[in-house]
Design a protein around this motif. Structure first.
Motif: not given
Length: 466
Positions: A192-201
């Motif tokens: 999972v790309e950290k960018k996608r994690v941050r976007q959802l947060r």
């Protein structure tokens, strides 16, 4: 010990002085946690860094990874970096063990004439020496090109004043048990790309602040579509409950808990009966997510309210147990208690991790893990140790409430089929009373859906992004 003997002992702890390769050490692990870079950058940018975490949280591993990357990536000569394990009894002899060790390091090993001539000393369990803070201050005064990093079991009670008074750049960071994201990505279950994690947060925060749920819909779709399969990630939740990827078991964490309560905490604060701290942890393990009266807890432990608060404060400071209080209630009459490590729950509640988890066991573990991850989400939003509350009113209940960086509440309900309640109604009741925009319902096995005011998210997805 004579200097030659000490040199031999230091050499055993720092095999890279001869080989140049930290990865050959038995204490080195190649997998990096998602928050590792913060620890490395703190050591790179500051003369003094504190890394605090509970026993068994991975502090020794982090120090060895930092040593590896300073040598491999930054070009620091291997002999310019010393690891000093003060938790080892061999390094607890004498009143100036840190000063003596650094003196030997500077005299016989540290290559100050190299291109990268600065020195690094990484001190594990620094608090094992009563005067560690004064000794580190002496080292930093003596060598202006020296960087020191120490690990401690607490930040709030750390005696760092003498060092900070020097005026040197200082940093501090926390080390909590690995997140679901860490063990999921390290095990290869998902990339999972950290960018996608941050976007959802950030989309959760946007929803709480403005009620605009379109960013949440798009970020959920983007993350789920990026996964090759969600089934492996779903199965990974149960493995995370059991600590399958952590190379520890309930026996290890039971020993770590006892060591912290009976060995480490007394270095900072004395109690007449330390067994009360252990008893409070056991009460938390068996009553996770349940509302307990503070008066009743005081009665069980046979102590007054002030002493009970001291117990809660010290357990929170040592990252063992965190209390949750009623949202927006000034007077505290009740509390929910959350242990921060699911394996501690397994140990104290005597859960069978080898077989199929019973529904009650899953409930305890789910509540524990969601609370722990929301504490981290609160830090992400507020850049401080943010509180996670609960709410009860007129027969309705919201399990967890975390606030955004703007101070807006995000209510969360963990759906439990054994309880006769309607999560969506609870969310809407909270939003009506506190004039907020939307909330989240978390369920073990469900597809994500986002409706007006309420987002229903599977447990694996919520854990993966926070």
């Amino acid at each position: 010990m004579q200097t030659a003997e000490l040199g031999t002992d230091y050499g055993r702890q720092n095999p890279w002085w001869e080989s140049g390769d930290v990865s050959l050490s038995a204490r080195y692990h190649s997998e990096r946690r998602s928050d590792y870079q913060h620890k490395l950058n703190a050591v790179r940018s500051s003369q003094f860094t504190t890394i605090a975490g509970a026993a068994g949280s991975g502090k020794t591993t982090i120090l060895h990874q930092i040593a590896h990357d300073l040598i491999e990536d930054d070009g620091v000569p291997a002999q310019n970096l010393m690891y000093l394990p003060l938790g080892n009894p061999r390094f607890q002899i004498g009143s100036n063990v840190i000063r003596d060790a650094v003196d030997i390091f500077a005299t016989y090993y540290w290559r100050r004439d190299a291109d990268r001539g600065e020195g690094y000393v990484l001190i594990d369990d620094a608090y094992a020496s009563d005067s560690w803070d004064e000794q580190v201050r002496w080292c930093l005064e003596e060598f202006d090109d020296l960087t020191v990093a120490v690990t401690l079991p607490t930040l709030n009670r750390a005696q760092t004043g003498p060092i900070e008074d020097l005026g040197v750049d200082t940093e501090s960071d926390l080390l909590l048990p690995p997140k679901f994201y860490d063990v999921t990505t390290e095990s290869g279950r998902a990339q999972v790309e950290k960018k996608r994690v941050r976007q959802l947060r950030d989309a959760l925060e946007t929803g709480a602040d403005s009620g605009d749920l379109e960013p949440l819909r798009s970020s959920v779709d983007a993350l789920t579509s990026s996964l090759e399969s969600t089934s492996a990630v779903k199965r990974g939740v149960l493995d995370y409950f059991r600590g399958a990827e952590r190379e520890v078991d309930t026996t290890d964490v039971a020993h770590n808990l006892e060591s912290t309560i009976y060995r480490d905490i007394p270095r900072y604060q004395q109690f007449e009966d330390r067994s009360d701290l252990y008893a409070l942890c056991a009460i938390a393990a068996l009553n996770t997510g349940k509302t307990l009266g503070l008066k009743d807890l005081s009665g069980v432990l046979e102590c007054d309210r002030r002493t009970l608060q001291r117990y809660l404060d010290i357990l929170e400071d040592f990252f063992i147990l965190t209390p949750s209080y009623q949202y927006e209630h000034e007077r505290r009459r009740s509390v929910r208690l959350y242990l921060r490590d699911p394996l501690v729950i397994g140990s104290l509640a005597e859960l069978d991790f080898d077989g199929i988890l019973e529904p009650d066991a899953e409930r305890l573990l789910t509540s524990t893990i969601v609370f722990d991850h929301l504490k981290r989400l609160g830090f992400y939003y507020q850049r401080q140790n943010a509180q996670v509350h609960f709410w009860e009113s007129a027969g309705e209940a919201v399990d967890l409430v975390v606030e955004t960086g703007n101070g807006n509440p995000l209510p969360i309900v963990i759906r439990d089929t054994s309880q006769n309640r309607e999560p969506v109604r609870s969310i809407r009741g909270f939003c009506d009373e506190h004039d907020c925009e939307f909330g989240v319902v978390v369920a073990r096995d469900i597809d994500p859906s986002i409706d007006e005011e309420v987002a229903t998210l599977p447990l694996w997805l919520l854990l993966l992004v926070i």
